[in-house]
Design a protein around this motif. Sequence first.
Motif, PDB file in Angstrom:
ATOM      1  N   PRO A  19      31.549  16.224  39.970  1.00  0.00           N
ATOM      2  CA  PRO A  19      31.656  17.687  39.867  1.00  0.00           C
ATOM      3  C   PRO A  19      31.220  18.224  38.511  1.00  0.00           C
ATOM      4  N   GLU A  20      31.408  17.434  37.456  1.00  0.00           N
ATOM      5  CA  GLU A  20      31.040  17.899  36.112  1.00  0.00           C
ATOM      6  C   GLU A  20      29.549  18.210  36.015  1.00  0.00           C
ATOM      7  N   GLU A  21      28.758  17.588  36.861  1.00  0.00           N
ATOM      8  CA  GLU A  21      27.322  17.845  36.835  1.00  0.00           C
ATOM      9  C   GLU A  21      27.021  19.314  37.134  1.00  0.00           C
ATOM     10  N   TYR A  22      27.832  19.938  37.974  1.00  0.00           N
ATOM     11  CA  TYR A  22      27.625  21.349  38.282  1.00  0.00           C
ATOM     12  C   TYR A  22      28.007  22.234  37.098  1.00  0.00           C
ATOM     13  N   VAL A  23      28.895  21.744  36.251  1.00  0.00           N
ATOM     14  CA  VAL A  23      29.192  22.461  35.015  1.00  0.00           C
ATOM     15  C   VAL A  23      27.974  22.415  34.093  1.00  0.00           C
ATOM     16  N   LEU A  24      27.363  21.252  33.993  1.00  0.00           N
ATOM     17  CA  LEU A  24      26.160  21.120  33.175  1.00  0.00           C
ATOM     18  C   LEU A  24      25.038  22.002  33.726  1.00  0.00           C
ATOM     19  N   LEU A  25      24.949  22.079  35.049  1.00  0.00           N
ATOM     20  CA  LEU A  25      23.952  22.962  35.658  1.00  0.00           C
ATOM     21  C   LEU A  25      24.265  24.421  35.339  1.00  0.00           C
ATOM     22  N   THR A  26      25.527  24.786  35.413  1.00  0.00           N
ATOM     23  CA  THR A  26      25.918  26.160  35.103  1.00  0.00           C
ATOM     24  C   THR A  26      25.511  26.530  33.680  1.00  0.00           C
ATOM     25  N   ARG A  27      25.796  25.652  32.759  1.00  0.00           N
ATOM     26  CA  ARG A  27      25.472  25.934  31.360  1.00  0.00           C
ATOM     27  C   ARG A  27      23.961  25.990  31.136  1.00  0.00           C
ATOM     28  N   ALA A  28      23.229  25.106  31.828  1.00  0.00           N
ATOM     29  CA  ALA A  28      21.769  25.142  31.720  1.00  0.00           C
ATOM     30  C   ALA A  28      21.216  26.440  32.307  1.00  0.00           C
ATOM     31  N   LEU A  29      21.778  26.893  33.405  1.00  0.00           N
ATOM     32  CA  LEU A  29      21.330  28.146  34.020  1.00  0.00           C
ATOM     33  C   LEU A  29      21.591  29.340  33.114  1.00  0.00           C
ATOM     34  N   LEU A  30      22.719  29.333  32.432  1.00  0.00           N
ATOM     35  CA  LEU A  30      23.052  30.449  31.542  1.00  0.00           C
ATOM     36  C   LEU A  30      22.075  30.548  30.375  1.00  0.00           C
ATOM     37  N   LYS A  31      21.463  29.436  30.002  1.00  0.00           N
ATOM     38  CA  LYS A  31      20.482  29.425  28.916  1.00  0.00           C
ATOM     39  C   LYS A  31      19.056  29.666  29.407  1.00  0.00           C
ATOM     40  N   ALA A  32      18.830  29.511  30.702  1.00  0.00           N
ATOM     41  CA  ALA A  32      17.477  29.549  31.250  1.00  0.00           C
ATOM     42  C   ALA A  32      16.941  30.977  31.328  1.00  0.00           C
ATOM     43  N   PRO A  33      15.623  31.143  31.278  1.00  0.00           N
ATOM     44  CA  PRO A  33      15.018  32.465  31.455  1.00  0.00           C
ATOM     45  C   PRO A  33      15.433  33.069  32.795  1.00  0.00           C
ATOM     46  N   GLU A  34      15.892  34.312  32.742  1.00  0.00           N
ATOM     47  CA  GLU A  34      16.348  35.024  33.936  1.00  0.00           C
ATOM     48  C   GLU A  34      17.467  34.271  34.651  1.00  0.00           C
ATOM     49  N   GLN A  35      18.047  33.295  33.951  1.00  0.00           N
ATOM     50  CA  GLN A  35      19.159  32.493  34.487  1.00  0.00           C
ATOM     51  C   GLN A  35      18.795  31.862  35.826  1.00  0.00           C
TER      52      GLN A  35
END
Length: 670
Positions: A128-144
């Motif tokens: 499940p922690e992988e989805y946390v890492l994805l969430t954080r990566a999305l928050l930094k990504a262009p246009e999320q």
Amino acid sequence: MKLRLCAGALLLCASGLAAAAEQVERSEVLTMGTKAGFQEARYAEDGSVRVHYEFNDRGRGPKLDSEYTVGSDGGVTAIANKGLTYFKAPVDETFRRDGNQYTWKNASEDASQASAKPAFYLSLNGTPEEYVLLTRALLKAPEQRLAILPAGEARIEKLTELRVKGKPGAKKVTLYAMHGLDLTPSFVWLDEQQRFFASYSSWSSLVREGYGDVLPTLAKTQDAQESRQARQRAQQQTEVLKRPLLIRNVRAFDPATGVTVDDAAVLIDKGRIVASGKSADVTAPADAETLDGGGRFLMPGLWDMHAHFFGQADGVLDIAGGVTTIRDLANNPPVLAARIEAIEANEDIGPRIIKAGIIDGPGPFAGPTKALADNEADAQRIVDEYAASGHEQIKIYSSIKTELMPAIARMAHAKGLRVSGHVPAFMTARQFVENGADEIQHINMLMLNFLFDKVQDTRTPARFTAVGEYGSTIDLGSPAVHDFVKLLKDRNIVVDPTLTVFEDDFLSRPGLPGPGFAAIMDRLPLTWQRGIRSGSGGLPIKPGQESAYRDGYRRMIDFVGLLHRSGVRIVAGTDGSGGLQIPRELELYVSAGIAPKDALRTATYDAAAVMKRDKEYGRIAPGYVADLILIDGDPTLNMADIRKVRTVIRGDRRYDSAKLFTSIGIAPAP
């Protein structure tokens, strides 16, 4: 804090001074409020994350150790997953990002891909922690937004914030919705440091240790968001029939008689059928709306007699696939009651729902329910509660004591409730029937009646693997089988086979999916396609046993055919995504030698009769509830046509199947 961690986690202390720099976050898996496992995430200063995750679900459940390396851009540059899957198959998965080159390998895939734009690889068997890492990566990504590897795209949306307080102290937590990974948004709660706090569902949740008491608060907030989305979907997709509706130019099939009337017409008003027959014989009032069926096949809506109505997309899936009634065989009672209320108020989309309550015994293999009975007093209380809350059936589960099962049957019958279920461990299916059961769920439970010398404790996955290993040795023509089937017929026992469940379990292999989703694979979201194509949903089978499992599964299908020919009533259920899988269940009945007309009857009139609703549901006849589906083709000739639902009428509501499927990211049937 460090001393306390050392006292409780020797492995952490054994890593020496490096451990002092780690931030350790531990979360609990709670299934219906009961602790079932945990996740421990260790964040190091160098950007690496080590995670251990495990939970126990009736002897099943994953046990994983994962290592993630996170780059300066927030993206994951390396992953290593090891351990066991839900069904205890080995996991050895790796991923690496080198510039624009992404490479990964797991039990089903060995691939690489170049991407000039940032992308995020989702593990086939991650934590499940992988989805946390994805969430954080999305928050930094262009246009999320981020591309998802191997396929797809995800975007994130911040929904709301809350201030909560648990034993470790107060925290501000934020609810995010991730779009693109599933049919409806995936929700996750993060704390102020954008670390995992909770992922909530009414059935099973993961929450930071010490904050279990705040789950009801999170649930209320998240449910409000999901309800808002459901209301919007219902408003957009539901056409309320305010005038009489004449459906003309159709071929109308009545499952009770097996007769199809060509050039037929059906008049409905206020949710019921007013008239039906040849078009020339059906007259509509002047204010009636007319629907030209274009010569299509009209039949009663389908029933899924083995459902668990959990997901937010379940109702849309059911209606889009032509399922207008389900029987829910285990759920969180207050949550299910709220979903039913919303559907009936037209604030959500979904089928009619008949409630059956599960009851199990306490212990390490107990089912995911609070309804646990260790004695007759417990059982009586639970049965009374189910009866008082509108449940119509008791589903006995595998950990119930054998000596308690007859008492539960008597209590349920005294309240007018049906009794069905898994055959409890250390009991045969014959004994289950002789002690008061009205119905048996899952065809493997009948097969185990003849494998009692091989396995008696069926609380574990042994109830599957024993059939895979030895099922083909059961002689369906033997006197023992004949006598057992006669008992079922004489006692009017109903069987809910759920063949689709075992097709995936017995025939899927890593990299080699079973045939269950083959007909609709290309219609599904890319993330679903990847999971299906991986074949990872199958049981772990020892080398050389593949043919035994295939033969064991074929014997299950043949057993269903024998039951039908012998006069034992079969009802169609999926124990899965009814709107997608009920067609495959019916195809398998045809494979068992059941005529298509009779197979359709198992999912319409016969299902209604079992639930004492055959005077109102399951037929095209005056006075019956207007639950109807309009289909291209003719499933009485080719069962595959049952997937070609075009229009669904649920009483006084009309739906366009293609639009419903599209609204949740599934391509309509061609």
